[in-house]
Motif scaffolding. Structure first.
Motif, PDB file in Angstrom:
ATOM      1  N   ARG A 280      17.926  56.047  37.167  1.00 41.92           N
ATOM      2  CA  ARG A 280      18.588  57.250  37.651  1.00 41.92           C
ATOM      3  C   ARG A 280      18.403  57.416  39.159  1.00 41.92           C
ATOM      4  N   SER A 281      17.182  57.248  39.626  1.00 41.98           N
ATOM      5  CA  SER A 281      16.890  57.403  41.042  1.00 41.98           C
ATOM      6  C   SER A 281      17.639  56.367  41.881  1.00 41.98           C
ATOM      7  N   SER A 282      17.660  55.139  41.401  1.00 36.86           N
ATOM      8  CA  SER A 282      18.354  54.077  42.144  1.00 36.86           C
ATOM      9  C   SER A 282      19.849  54.340  42.220  1.00 36.86           C
ATOM     10  N   LEU A 283      20.448  54.741  41.100  1.00 40.94           N
ATOM     11  CA  LEU A 283      21.883  55.012  41.104  1.00 40.94           C
ATOM     12  C   LEU A 283      22.229  56.184  42.019  1.00 40.94           C
ATOM     13  N   HIS A 284      21.392  57.207  42.023  1.00 40.79           N
ATOM     14  CA  HIS A 284      21.639  58.339  42.926  1.00 40.79           C
ATOM     15  C   HIS A 284      21.629  57.876  44.385  1.00 40.79           C
ATOM     16  N   SER A 285      20.649  57.053  44.746  1.00 43.25           N
ATOM     17  CA  SER A 285      20.559  56.565  46.129  1.00 43.25           C
ATOM     18  C   SER A 285      21.785  55.731  46.503  1.00 43.25           C
ATOM     19  N   ILE A 286      22.339  55.030  45.530  1.00 45.24           N
ATOM     20  CA  ILE A 286      23.503  54.184  45.790  1.00 45.24           C
ATOM     21  C   ILE A 286      24.770  55.018  45.947  1.00 45.24           C
ATOM     22  N   ILE A 287      25.042  55.886  44.991  1.00 46.08           N
ATOM     23  CA  ILE A 287      26.349  56.554  44.977  1.00 46.08           C
ATOM     24  C   ILE A 287      26.423  57.761  45.903  1.00 46.08           C
ATOM     25  N   ARG A 288      25.296  58.239  46.426  1.00 45.59           N
ATOM     26  CA  ARG A 288      25.361  59.375  47.357  1.00 45.59           C
ATOM     27  C   ARG A 288      25.924  58.961  48.712  1.00 45.59           C
ATOM     28  N   ASN A 289      25.968  57.655  48.996  1.00 49.88           N
ATOM     29  CA  ASN A 289      26.576  57.164  50.231  1.00 49.88           C
ATOM     30  C   ASN A 289      28.087  57.129  50.051  1.00 49.88           C
ATOM     31  N   GLN A 290      28.763  58.136  50.545  1.00 55.57           N
ATOM     32  CA  GLN A 290      30.197  58.258  50.312  1.00 55.57           C
ATOM     33  C   GLN A 290      30.878  58.953  51.490  1.00 55.57           C
ATOM     34  N   THR A 291      32.171  58.737  51.586  1.00 56.17           N
ATOM     35  CA  THR A 291      32.999  59.505  52.505  1.00 56.17           C
ATOM     36  C   THR A 291      33.394  60.795  51.808  1.00 56.17           C
ATOM     37  N   LYS A 292      33.197  61.913  52.470  1.00 56.13           N
ATOM     38  CA  LYS A 292      33.494  63.205  51.856  1.00 56.13           C
ATOM     39  C   LYS A 292      34.868  63.693  52.305  1.00 56.13           C
TER      40      LYS A 292
ATOM     41  N   GLY B  46      34.446  55.376  48.961  1.00 57.15           N
ATOM     42  CA  GLY B  46      33.510  54.285  49.182  1.00 57.15           C
ATOM     43  C   GLY B  46      32.345  54.265  48.215  1.00 57.15           C
ATOM     44  N   ASN B  47      32.413  55.053  47.140  1.00 56.62           N
ATOM     45  CA  ASN B  47      31.362  54.992  46.113  1.00 56.62           C
ATOM     46  C   ASN B  47      31.998  54.851  44.741  1.00 56.62           C
ATOM     47  N   ARG B  48      31.194  54.491  43.747  1.00 54.94           N
ATOM     48  CA  ARG B  48      31.704  54.162  42.428  1.00 54.94           C
ATOM     49  C   ARG B  48      31.064  55.050  41.361  1.00 54.94           C
ATOM     50  N   ASN B  49      31.722  55.136  40.210  1.00 52.64           N
ATOM     51  CA  ASN B  49      31.116  55.769  39.045  1.00 52.64           C
ATOM     52  C   ASN B  49      30.413  54.675  38.253  1.00 52.64           C
ATOM     53  N   PRO B  50      29.084  54.652  38.256  1.00 46.72           N
ATOM     54  CA  PRO B  50      28.365  53.548  37.615  1.00 46.72           C
ATOM     55  C   PRO B  50      28.579  53.464  36.109  1.00 46.72           C
ATOM     56  N   PHE B  51      28.973  54.576  35.465  1.00 47.90           N
ATOM     57  CA  PHE B  51      29.121  54.579  34.015  1.00 47.90           C
ATOM     58  C   PHE B  51      30.469  54.010  33.576  1.00 47.90           C
ATOM     59  N   VAL B  52      31.374  53.830  34.533  1.00 51.91           N
ATOM     60  CA  VAL B  52      32.604  53.085  34.272  1.00 51.91           C
ATOM     61  C   VAL B  52      32.311  51.589  34.374  1.00 51.91           C
ATOM     62  N   ASP B  53      31.539  51.206  35.381  1.00 49.12           N
ATOM     63  CA  ASP B  53      31.180  49.799  35.572  1.00 49.12           C
ATOM     64  C   ASP B  53      30.171  49.310  34.542  1.00 49.12           C
TER      65      ASP B  53
ATOM     66  N   SER C 106      25.346  42.152  42.439  1.00 46.14           N
ATOM     67  CA  SER C 106      24.502  41.513  43.451  1.00 46.14           C
ATOM     68  C   SER C 106      24.585  42.207  44.805  1.00 46.14           C
ATOM     69  N   THR C 107      25.487  43.153  44.934  1.00 47.81           N
ATOM     70  CA  THR C 107      25.641  43.867  46.205  1.00 47.81           C
ATOM     71  C   THR C 107      25.486  45.367  45.994  1.00 47.81           C
ATOM     72  N   TYR C 108      26.526  46.018  45.503  1.00 44.95           N
ATOM     73  CA  TYR C 108      26.525  47.473  45.387  1.00 44.95           C
ATOM     74  C   TYR C 108      25.408  47.977  44.480  1.00 44.95           C
TER      75      TYR C 108
ATOM     76  N   ASP D 145      26.982  46.435  54.716  1.00 45.40           N
ATOM     77  CA  ASP D 145      26.799  45.682  53.478  1.00 45.40           C
ATOM     78  C   ASP D 145      27.299  46.439  52.251  1.00 45.40           C
ATOM     79  N   ALA D 146      27.510  47.750  52.375  1.00 48.22           N
ATOM     80  CA  ALA D 146      28.042  48.553  51.273  1.00 48.22           C
ATOM     81  C   ALA D 146      29.249  49.325  51.778  1.00 48.22           C
ATOM     82  N   ALA D 147      30.299  49.373  50.971  1.00 48.72           N
ATOM     83  CA  ALA D 147      31.529  50.034  51.400  1.00 48.72           C
ATOM     84  C   ALA D 147      31.340  51.531  51.607  1.00 48.72           C
ATOM     85  N   GLY D 148      30.336  52.118  50.969  1.00 44.64           N
ATOM     86  CA  GLY D 148      30.106  53.547  51.114  1.00 44.64           C
ATOM     87  C   GLY D 148      29.040  53.912  52.124  1.00 44.64           C
ATOM     88  N   GLU D 149      28.620  52.965  52.961  1.00 45.87           N
ATOM     89  CA  GLU D 149      27.551  53.228  53.931  1.00 45.87           C
ATOM     90  C   GLU D 149      27.936  54.352  54.891  1.00 45.87           C
ATOM     91  N   THR D 150      26.972  55.237  55.169  1.00 42.13           N
ATOM     92  CA  THR D 150      27.207  56.340  56.109  1.00 42.13           C
ATOM     93  C   THR D 150      26.262  56.318  57.300  1.00 42.13           C
TER      94      THR D 150
END
Length: 393
Positions: free
Chosen positions: A182-194, A376-383, A167-169, A86-91
């Motif tokens: 802050r906590s929610s955004l961290h949980s979202i963007i930490r799912n990434q391909t390294k 697979g993760n985004r910079n929330p401060f750009v969006d 509605s998704t990411y 459901d998320a492009a950055g899912e690990t």
């Protein structure tokens, strides 16, 4: 003069008309029920419905499943299966659906043949049943690009009115402020391909491509357009600048914050060396090779056109790396000369730069490419630029 006659409807006609109306209403109700029953499922819903039913599922391509708990995201070996989430950055493989790719669809949806599918959204119809001893979708009868959720090729909205990923990411962050946001955004963007540090070269050639010349990249501090192949450590080469200086937290260039493309940018090698590990602030002497930039003993000021870019990269790092995944807890503060401490300043100046230089088309495209093709993760401060104020005031 012609006269028109009027005919009163017969009772039988009224009965017939009423019966027809009832039939039409019933038909619409049945159609609505069928449409509801055929609604596209999320991956989470599909994983919870592994009972042999036929269903349509939309998700983002993560990689190729090769075992019940293993999904590879590069160097693909075959075209017969893909993992979606459901998320492009899912690990986590526990949140992925393994989709069988039969011969009819392999030329279009096999990852060995189509590695660029990674991060793209697809919709598949098939039987919800175990595959690789894992939640799966087998024997597909239809596969297509895109779906009912926002497509990763859509341009994110930088406004507070909402964007295509809300509605998704960003679903778990919407409506929150302060520490909860802050906590929610961290949980979202930490799912990434390294990425590895060597992969960063190729990533930067893509993310920082000159819009006017596909053979060049734009250098962060100088603004110079330079050949993608003119990279290295020589005079006037471009190299990989850690905008959050890697000594601030001592994470180096190993996989993790040292290779996170959200804060790595191509820069002139000499200017990169001059900036060193200085914090960001205003003032100092003009930098000859980078018009509009200034520096002194303990700080560096970038040109006006990228001041906001720098601020948003620093804010991303402060949210992404919170000290709970083996890396230091990175934080902005209002000091310079932070040395090897996991801090970088000056926060008040960075927030000012963020406000005066909002995200432009280049920065939005960069954020999108990192999400689609690399991490697979985004910079929330750009969006959502307004989230900076919601967190730091």
């Amino acid at each position: 003069m012609d006269t028109k006659s009027s005919t009163r409807p017969r009772p039988g006609r009224l009965v017939t008309a009423f019966a027809l109306a009832v039939t039409l209403v019933a038909s619409v109700a049945v159609a609505a029920t069928s449409a509801s029953a055929a609604a596209t499922l999320t991956v989470a819903q599909a994983l919870a419905a592994q009972d042999g039913r036929t269903a349509t599922v939309t998700g983002y391509v993560i990689g190729q499943p090769v075992a019940s708990t293993t999904v590879i995201t590069s160097n693909y070996t075959a075209d017969y299966a893909i993992a979606i989430a459901d998320a492009a950055g899912e690990t986590s493989t526990g949140r992925m659906l393994y989709v069988q790719v039969t011969s009819a669809y392999r030329s279009s949806f096999g990852l060995l043949t189509n590695p660029s599918l990674r991060g793209r959204q697809i919709t598949a119809t098939g039987t919800l049943t175990a595959y690789f001893s894992h939640g799966g979708l087998k024997s597909p009868t239809a596969m297509s690009l895109g779906g009912t959720a926002p497509s990763p090729t859509a341009s994110p909205s930088p406004t507070s009115t909402g964007g295509p990923y809300d509605s998704t990411y960003y679903a778990n962050a919407m409506g929150k402020t302060g520490t909860a946001l802050r906590s929610s955004l961290h949980s979202i963007i930490r799912n990434q391909t390294k990425l590895s540090y060597s992969q960063v070269w190729d990533a930067l050639r893509d993310t920082d491509q000159d819009p006017a010349n596909a053979n060049n990249v734009i250098l962060l501090y100088t603004g110079r357009s330079q050949s993608k192949t003119r990279n290295g450590g020589g005079v006037d080469d471009w190299n990989r600048e850690h905008v959050w200086a890697k000594s601030h937290g001592d994470f180096g260039t190993t996989t993790g914050p040292g290779t996170d493309v959200h804060h790595l940018r191509p820069t002139d090698a000499s200017v990169n060396s001059l900036r060193g590990n200085k914090d960001f602030d205003t003032g100092g002497s003009a930098v000859a090779e980078a018009p509009g930039c200034y520096t002194d003993a303990d700080s560096f000021e970038p040109r006006n056109a990228v001041k906001g870019d720098v601020a948003r990269m620093i804010m991303y790092m402060a949210i992404r790396y919170e000290g709970n995944d083996g890396w230091p807890n990175l934080e902005m503060n209002n000091y310079v000369s932070n040395g090897t401490a996991p801090y970088l300043g000056r926060q008040s100046v960075l927030l000012q730069w963020h406000a005066q230089d909002p995200p432009d088309a280049f920065e939005k495209r960069r954020n999108q490419r990192i999400y689609e093709r690399w991490q697979g993760n985004r910079n929330p401060f750009v969006d959502h630029p307004e989230w900076a104020g919601a967190i730091w005031g």
